[in-house]
Design a protein around this motif. Sequence first.
Motif, PDB file in Angstrom:
ATOM      1  N   PRO A  73       0.813  -1.226   0.000  1.00 53.66           N
ATOM      2  CA  PRO A  73       0.000   0.000   0.000  1.00 53.66           C
ATOM      3  C   PRO A  73       0.846   1.275   0.000  1.00 53.66           C
ATOM      4  O   PRO A  73       0.516   2.234  -0.689  1.00 53.66           O
ATOM      5  CB  PRO A  73      -0.797  -0.108   1.296  1.00 53.66           C
ATOM      6  CG  PRO A  73      -0.891  -1.558   1.567  1.00 53.66           C
ATOM      7  CD  PRO A  73       0.356  -2.169   1.012  1.00 53.66           C
ATOM      8  N   PHE A  74       1.962   1.259   0.773  1.00 48.45           N
ATOM      9  CA  PHE A  74       2.752   2.493   0.862  1.00 48.45           C
ATOM     10  C   PHE A  74       3.543   2.791  -0.400  1.00 48.45           C
ATOM     11  O   PHE A  74       4.139   3.840  -0.527  1.00 48.45           O
ATOM     12  CB  PHE A  74       3.669   2.474   2.099  1.00 48.45           C
ATOM     13  CG  PHE A  74       4.580   1.286   2.202  1.00 48.45           C
ATOM     14  CD1 PHE A  74       5.797   1.276   1.546  1.00 48.45           C
ATOM     15  CD2 PHE A  74       4.207   0.186   2.970  1.00 48.45           C
ATOM     16  CE1 PHE A  74       6.645   0.183   1.649  1.00 48.45           C
ATOM     17  CE2 PHE A  74       5.056  -0.910   3.079  1.00 48.45           C
ATOM     18  CZ  PHE A  74       6.271  -0.913   2.410  1.00 48.45           C
ATOM     19  N   VAL A  78      -1.996   5.670  -4.847  1.00 47.90           N
ATOM     20  CA  VAL A  78      -3.408   5.943  -4.598  1.00 47.90           C
ATOM     21  C   VAL A  78      -3.545   6.281  -3.118  1.00 47.90           C
ATOM     22  O   VAL A  78      -2.736   5.865  -2.310  1.00 47.90           O
ATOM     23  CB  VAL A  78      -4.309   4.733  -4.933  1.00 47.90           C
ATOM     24  CG1 VAL A  78      -4.202   4.380  -6.390  1.00 47.90           C
ATOM     25  CG2 VAL A  78      -3.954   3.539  -4.080  1.00 47.90           C
ATOM     26  N   ASN A  79      -4.530   7.065  -2.795  1.00 49.48           N
ATOM     27  CA  ASN A  79      -4.796   7.371  -1.392  1.00 49.48           C
ATOM     28  C   ASN A  79      -6.249   7.102  -1.080  1.00 49.48           C
ATOM     29  O   ASN A  79      -7.097   7.082  -1.970  1.00 49.48           O
ATOM     30  CB  ASN A  79      -4.444   8.817  -1.070  1.00 49.48           C
ATOM     31  CG  ASN A  79      -2.946   9.027  -0.954  1.00 49.48           C
ATOM     32  OD1 ASN A  79      -2.338   9.748  -1.743  1.00 49.48           O
ATOM     33  ND2 ASN A  79      -2.339   8.363  -0.002  1.00 49.48           N
ATOM     34  N   PHE A  88      -5.251  10.353  12.852  1.00 51.57           N
ATOM     35  CA  PHE A  88      -4.367   9.972  13.954  1.00 51.57           C
ATOM     36  C   PHE A  88      -4.732  10.804  15.181  1.00 51.57           C
ATOM     37  O   PHE A  88      -4.543  12.020  15.174  1.00 51.57           O
ATOM     38  CB  PHE A  88      -2.903  10.189  13.565  1.00 51.57           C
ATOM     39  CG  PHE A  88      -2.517   9.462  12.308  1.00 51.57           C
ATOM     40  CD1 PHE A  88      -2.685   8.076  12.216  1.00 51.57           C
ATOM     41  CD2 PHE A  88      -2.014  10.132  11.212  1.00 51.57           C
ATOM     42  CE1 PHE A  88      -2.342   7.397  11.063  1.00 51.57           C
ATOM     43  CE2 PHE A  88      -1.671   9.463  10.048  1.00 51.57           C
ATOM     44  CZ  PHE A  88      -1.838   8.086   9.977  1.00 51.57           C
ATOM     45  N   TYR A  99       1.176  14.376   7.097  1.00 48.61           N
ATOM     46  CA  TYR A  99       1.756  13.039   7.260  1.00 48.61           C
ATOM     47  C   TYR A  99       2.328  12.461   5.957  1.00 48.61           C
ATOM     48  O   TYR A  99       3.478  12.019   5.911  1.00 48.61           O
ATOM     49  CB  TYR A  99       0.702  12.094   7.834  1.00 48.61           C
ATOM     50  CG  TYR A  99       1.257  10.802   8.383  1.00 48.61           C
ATOM     51  CD1 TYR A  99       1.805  10.750   9.654  1.00 48.61           C
ATOM     52  CD2 TYR A  99       1.225   9.621   7.633  1.00 48.61           C
ATOM     53  CE1 TYR A  99       2.307   9.568  10.169  1.00 48.61           C
ATOM     54  CE2 TYR A  99       1.725   8.440   8.141  1.00 48.61           C
ATOM     55  CZ  TYR A  99       2.262   8.418   9.408  1.00 48.61           C
ATOM     56  OH  TYR A  99       2.753   7.247   9.916  1.00 48.61           O
ATOM     57  N   GLY A 100       1.526  12.481   4.913  1.00 49.52           N
ATOM     58  CA  GLY A 100       1.953  11.886   3.649  1.00 49.52           C
ATOM     59  C   GLY A 100       3.201  12.565   3.094  1.00 49.52           C
ATOM     60  O   GLY A 100       4.129  11.905   2.619  1.00 49.52           O
ATOM     61  N   LYS A 102       5.411  14.255   4.801  1.00 51.92           N
ATOM     62  CA  LYS A 102       6.525  13.974   5.702  1.00 51.92           C
ATOM     63  C   LYS A 102       7.141  12.612   5.344  1.00 51.92           C
ATOM     64  O   LYS A 102       8.361  12.445   5.333  1.00 51.92           O
ATOM     65  CB  LYS A 102       5.994  13.964   7.133  1.00 51.92           C
ATOM     66  CG  LYS A 102       7.070  14.035   8.194  1.00 51.92           C
ATOM     67  CD  LYS A 102       6.428  14.191   9.568  1.00 51.92           C
ATOM     68  CE  LYS A 102       7.256  13.494  10.628  1.00 51.92           C
ATOM     69  NZ  LYS A 102       6.512  13.283  11.871  1.00 51.92           N
ATOM     70  N   MET A 103       6.284  11.654   5.046  1.00 52.81           N
ATOM     71  CA  MET A 103       6.772  10.322   4.689  1.00 52.81           C
ATOM     72  C   MET A 103       7.567  10.371   3.390  1.00 52.81           C
ATOM     73  O   MET A 103       8.465   9.584   3.172  1.00 52.81           O
ATOM     74  CB  MET A 103       5.607   9.343   4.531  1.00 52.81           C
ATOM     75  CG  MET A 103       4.904   9.031   5.825  1.00 52.81           C
ATOM     76  SD  MET A 103       6.041   8.441   7.084  1.00 52.81           S
ATOM     77  CE  MET A 103       5.668   9.534   8.435  1.00 52.81           C
ATOM     78  N   ARG A 147      -6.023  15.282   3.984  1.00 52.55           N
ATOM     79  CA  ARG A 147      -4.858  14.452   4.253  1.00 52.55           C
ATOM     80  C   ARG A 147      -4.544  13.555   3.050  1.00 52.55           C
ATOM     81  O   ARG A 147      -3.392  13.268   2.751  1.00 52.55           O
ATOM     82  CB  ARG A 147      -5.128  13.584   5.494  1.00 52.55           C
ATOM     83  CG  ARG A 147      -3.936  12.794   5.944  1.00 52.55           C
ATOM     84  CD  ARG A 147      -4.241  12.012   7.181  1.00 52.55           C
ATOM     85  NE  ARG A 147      -5.198  10.942   6.930  1.00 52.55           N
ATOM     86  CZ  ARG A 147      -5.514  10.004   7.824  1.00 52.55           C
ATOM     87  NH1 ARG A 147      -4.982  10.030   9.022  1.00 52.55           N
ATOM     88  NH2 ARG A 147      -6.394   9.067   7.525  1.00 52.55           N
ATOM     89  N   ALA A 148      -5.600  13.107   2.366  1.00 48.39           N
ATOM     90  CA  ALA A 148      -5.388  12.253   1.197  1.00 48.39           C
ATOM     91  C   ALA A 148      -5.038  13.088  -0.038  1.00 48.39           C
ATOM     92  O   ALA A 148      -4.113  12.767  -0.774  1.00 48.39           O
ATOM     93  CB  ALA A 148      -6.630  11.418   0.940  1.00 48.39           C
ATOM     94  N   ASN A 151      -1.430  14.663  -1.157  1.00 43.27           N
ATOM     95  CA  ASN A 151      -0.409  13.838  -1.807  1.00 43.27           C
ATOM     96  C   ASN A 151      -0.548  13.799  -3.329  1.00 43.27           C
ATOM     97  O   ASN A 151       0.217  13.126  -4.003  1.00 43.27           O
ATOM     98  CB  ASN A 151      -0.474  12.420  -1.257  1.00 43.27           C
ATOM     99  CG  ASN A 151      -0.363  12.401   0.243  1.00 43.27           C
ATOM    100  OD1 ASN A 151       0.672  12.746   0.785  1.00 43.27           O
ATOM    101  ND2 ASN A 151      -1.437  12.034   0.927  1.00 43.27           N
TER     102      ASN A 151
END
Lengths: 368, 292
Positions: A73-74, A78-79, A88, A99-100, A102-103, A147-148, A151
């Motif tokens: 998934p990561f 797709v989100n 969170f 978050y996304g 940052k990753m 959040r989605a 990205n």
Amino acid sequence: MGHIVELENVNKIYGTNHVVKDLNLTVEEGEFLTLLGSSGCGKTTTLRMIAGFEEPTEGSIKVEGESIEEKEPFERDVNTVFQSYALFPHKTIFDNIAYGLKMKKVPKDEIKERVKEIMKLVQLEGFEKRYPSQLSGGQKQRVAIARALINKPKVLLLDEPLGALDLKLRKQMQLELKRLQKKLNITFIYVTHDQEEALTMSDRIAIMHDGILDQLGTPTEIYESPATKFVATFIGETNIFDGMVSLVNEDDVQVTIENGFISGKAEGFRFGEYITVSVRPEKMKYSDTHVHGFSIVGTVKDYVYVGSVIKCIVALPNGNELKLERLAGQSLPEIGSYIYPYWEKEDAVLIHSRENSIFEALDNITLA
Amino acid sequence: MEKSHSKHEWRANTLPAMVMVGPVTLVLLFLVVAPLIFVGIMSLCKTDEYYNVVYDFTLVNYAKLISPDYLKIYLQSLLIAFFTTVICILLGYPFSYIIARTKSKKKTLLYMLVIIPFWTNSLIRIYGWRTFLGSSGWLNSLLMLLHITKEPVDMLYKTGTTILGMVYCLIPFMILPLYTAIEKLDTSLLEASSDLGAKPVKTLFEVIIPLTSSGIFSGSIMVFIPCLGYFFVSNILGGGNTDVIGNLIERQFKSANNWPLGAALSIILILVTLVLVKIYQKLGGDMDSLGV
Ligand SMILES: Nc1ncnc2c1ncn2[C@@H]1O[C@H](COP(=O)(O)OP(=O)(O)O)[C@@H](O)[C@H]1O
Ligand SMILES: [Mg+2]
């Protein structure tokens, strides 16, 4: 415009439970596609296979022509917007949305910039430092979407994202989501069991029923020419007649049903075939004498007022009921009167029955 | 009128409450509060030359407790407790994670693996370790049989041995709160993390550990505190080289027969415990998960 997601012969089996059956589905770039179906029909499972949380038992899934089965998934572009939001709880709204990025190790300044931008887009300015528990349902929903979206995924998967909101907020969010989707030009695969929502928002709707894709089409196509009895009954209100083709003319057929016979315009039907006829309540007409091609009679039983429309319930001799719908103020027959329901032949939708072997039909003929 | 009303209320509400709570309160008074007060008083008493308790107020016991010899043992005890706690976290976390995330029937089996040893007295189990690790024990026999060593390895009476015994005795107290915390963790959060591009290790540090920190907290408290007092473990496996605060107390009450000094030590241990629990509370720890 290209195919962004392709599902080929996708099957998912849990133990003995065949949840998704031979699913073939192509999603076009930039479109808003809705997976619509009643609860338990396999929508979430389909979405989870695209996101990578479940593996198809059989079949392949491609994103931009590239097979993604091997990808975790990561690693997928797709989100997902989860039905439960899945924010969170220990992170601020800013950190949730960031978050996304940052990753992906995006530089801090750019993260700040982009979070600010997206928060403005979803009208969440000023909530950066709050925690999810301090937000209302609608606000949490916006955070989940932001959040989605931040990205810039190739495809955004949304699993009943508005399910937990009250009706008014839901209607408002439907429009906002649609606006966002058009503005950002991101492909949406949207899951819902709410047919009205699907009709309002989608470019195309894929209707699933017991793990099978019943029909794929634009809202108009699906409303006006449902491909299966399930689709006809699931989308909007309709009157359903099950019967057998008893007369085939050049471009119309007569169908014998329990209460007599009815007619509809269609080609490609054979004498003796079992079929389903669907007629929308607003297309129903009535007369006080026989109309050519129709022989059903009914009694006006009741009226129901729904907002600006009136529904008239007509009882047929065998106990079935029909619905006629008119705008308030338009004339309708009196309660208790006998009427002859009919419709313009082109307003009826004729659907092949699943078991429509002519021989089987011939075996089972019982003349009404 | 007013009076009979309040009398009625007394009979309806207060009396039943007293009947129900009363016995428990009495038991607590006699078995917890009274002895505690008694220990407190004794810690302030003197002894005569035959170590009989003399009820005469003094602070001399507390003064003795800050001598370098004692301080060394407090430090040693705290270090043993610290390492025991860290090892319990490192071993207990993955194990708890596996139990909490296992869906099949194996889950019960794994859970029972943690619980069943508790059905045997821990003293016996610690003696078991001594037999196992001794110079003619199984482990040494095996090592020599496999020609890994020629001579038996001296494994007993080391700080490490005591820590091993402590970990063995106390790890269930780490696993159970961790298990509870991990089981409560919402799977969709892990999926969301992965969905947003986090590799498993990232998800571990960004989501799983922060959200289960309450379990780590209470597990640590439940391991650290008993570790200061489990004198029998250090007696049996450490042989006097690895004393914890509990050993000091035991010695004063038994071989040294200096009850006031033992009482003062007990009070110190209670205070240390209270301070630790207060810190735990300050950090947002949940008292319920300590079983308090
Ligand atoms: N992990 C699973 N294990 C076993 N059965 C499952 C699992 N997930 C879903 N199912 C079953 O698959 C069917 C479809 O579920 P789902 O895709 O969630 O439906 P929908 O989202 O359309 O309501 C249901 O009968 C459900 O019980
Ligand atoms: Mg679902």
